[in-house]
Design a protein around this motif. Sequence first.
Motif: not given
Length: 245
Positions: A109-118, A189-190, A197-205, A214-217
């Motif tokens: 609700a806060y950070a997802g894309p607008s509109g419906g869908g998966p 996009g996930v 989500a703040l750790r680049l070593d996690l998100t890049s892998r 990847l989509c980050l708020a």
Amino acid sequence: MGTAQKTVRGLALDIGSSRTRVWAPGAGVLADVPSGPVRRGRVTDATPHQRLLREVAASALGGAMDEAVVMLCHPVLAGPAEREEARRMVAGLGPARVVSVNSARAAAAYAGPSGGGPLLVVDLGAELTEVTLLVDGMVQDARLAEVGLDDLAAAGDSPGAVVRAAAEMVGELWRRDSTGAVRGALGRGVLVTGGGALRLDLTSRLALLLGARLCLANDPATSTVRGAGLLLSSALRHPGAAGGR
């Protein structure tokens, strides 16, 4: 914690394994403090959380909870007993209504894309890693692994364990999906939330393993409580319209 006007009639609450966050309309995040006794997303002692909520209510609501609505977040795969226990903890403060919402729906609700869908939501938390498939805002499937950032820190491990757990759970959802929703979600996009989500070593892998963007708020660690706040604001404008799942 800050101070809000007494016209505020609700609070959003996210009790994580590491941090507890409270949000109020017109004031934003009023509290972001270490959680009391919580283990793998389960509250083991309600007293510290009730004390925190009383302090926030005194600031934001003038101490009056009898007309307030509390939007309470819970892990997507929390069982009925766990959800009811958390609800009783909050209900003990005397609000007019407690509405439960799962963490993935709140974050979307806060950070997802607008509109419906998966939409795939990956929550990289302190003690839990969750992967949820939402379709038009509703949970279609989900997986949970009891491993998180705290486990890596305690063992001095690399981020591989959390990343592998998340990628394997996405794979499980893919194999179970007969509608193409997971493929569509990966293409969009996930959404990644939680402190990880703040750790680049996690998100890049993770991006490499999933082969997806990847989509980050702006502040992924507070995405859940901010999204719950948006749902709360809607509930306050349209009483009876916001149900939780």
